[in-house]
Design a protein around this motif. Sequence first.
Motif, PDB file in Angstrom:
ATOM      1  N   ARG A  70       0.835  -1.202   0.000  1.00  0.00           N
ATOM      2  CA  ARG A  70       0.000   0.000   0.000  1.00  0.00           C
ATOM      3  C   ARG A  70       0.863   1.241   0.000  1.00  0.00           C
ATOM      4  N   ILE A  71       0.300   2.287  -0.586  1.00  0.00           N
ATOM      5  CA  ILE A  71       0.906   3.606  -0.512  1.00  0.00           C
ATOM      6  C   ILE A  71      -0.230   4.571  -0.167  1.00  0.00           C
ATOM      7  N   ILE A  72       0.014   5.427   0.820  1.00  0.00           N
ATOM      8  CA  ILE A  72      -1.010   6.339   1.311  1.00  0.00           C
ATOM      9  C   ILE A  72      -0.898   7.670   0.571  1.00  0.00           C
ATOM     10  N   LYS A  73      -2.052   8.127   0.042  1.00  0.00           N
ATOM     11  CA  LYS A  73      -2.102   9.410  -0.652  1.00  0.00           C
ATOM     12  C   LYS A  73      -2.322  10.515   0.376  1.00  0.00           C
ATOM     13  N   PRO A  74      -1.814  11.705   0.162  1.00  0.00           N
ATOM     14  CA  PRO A  74      -0.979  12.050  -0.988  1.00  0.00           C
ATOM     15  C   PRO A  74       0.441  11.522  -0.794  1.00  0.00           C
ATOM     16  N   PHE A  75       1.002  11.011  -1.865  1.00  0.00           N
ATOM     17  CA  PHE A  75       2.376  10.539  -1.819  1.00  0.00           C
ATOM     18  C   PHE A  75       3.179  11.344  -2.829  1.00  0.00           C
ATOM     19  N   ASN A  76       4.471  11.396  -2.605  1.00  0.00           N
ATOM     20  CA  ASN A  76       5.316  12.141  -3.542  1.00  0.00           C
ATOM     21  C   ASN A  76       5.995  11.174  -4.508  1.00  0.00           C
ATOM     22  N   ILE A  77       6.633  11.724  -5.476  1.00  0.00           N
ATOM     23  CA  ILE A  77       7.230  10.925  -6.541  1.00  0.00           C
ATOM     24  C   ILE A  77       8.310   9.993  -5.994  1.00  0.00           C
ATOM     25  N   PHE A  78       9.026  10.440  -4.956  1.00  0.00           N
ATOM     26  CA  PHE A  78      10.077   9.616  -4.380  1.00  0.00           C
ATOM     27  C   PHE A  78       9.501   8.382  -3.684  1.00  0.00           C
ATOM     28  N   GLN A  79       8.353   8.550  -3.033  1.00  0.00           N
ATOM     29  CA  GLN A  79       7.702   7.407  -2.403  1.00  0.00           C
ATOM     30  C   GLN A  79       7.231   6.403  -3.457  1.00  0.00           C
ATOM     31  N   LEU A  80       6.687   6.914  -4.560  1.00  0.00           N
ATOM     32  CA  LEU A  80       6.232   6.032  -5.626  1.00  0.00           C
ATOM     33  C   LEU A  80       7.402   5.262  -6.234  1.00  0.00           C
ATOM     34  N   VAL A  81       8.484   5.956  -6.489  1.00  0.00           N
ATOM     35  CA  VAL A  81       9.680   5.307  -7.036  1.00  0.00           C
ATOM     36  C   VAL A  81      10.191   4.253  -6.061  1.00  0.00           C
ATOM     37  N   SER A  82      10.157   4.559  -4.785  1.00  0.00           N
ATOM     38  CA  SER A  82      10.590   3.601  -3.778  1.00  0.00           C
ATOM     39  C   SER A  82       9.731   2.336  -3.810  1.00  0.00           C
TER      40      SER A  82
END
Length: 130
Positions: A70-82
């Motif tokens: 899971r990834i919690i919004k809002p997320f930044n581009i670095f979190q998505l890349v991670s």
Amino acid sequence: YFSENYAEAVTYLDLTLDLILVRQELKEETGLEISTKLLNSNPNLKILLMSNLILEESINEEFNKLQIRRIIKPFNIFQLVSEFEAFFTTNETKKVSNKIIPIELEFTILIVEDNKVNMLLANRILTSLY
């Protein structure tokens, strides 16, 4: 690839999908419900669920059991890349924190999202990254 619901998403399962991004807050079903159905069709799928909610403990247990990240919004581009790195990097690939580095792999992603604007944004972000 994009789909707005489970009925559309399941039509892509004959393709080799490397990752499925699913939004939790959909109109017809939750992302968890869709993810569960997709995993029942193919337990080897890699799924990243995007949510703007901090979910109850019982739901967190379900994610862990199904091995859905899971990834919690809002997320930044670095979190998505991670998160992508967690799915696609190998032991030989070096992780560099807070830097956008191209992952030298070709991969196919299905995004399950019922908001057209979010679909366009996701497409632009992903194509610019990779």
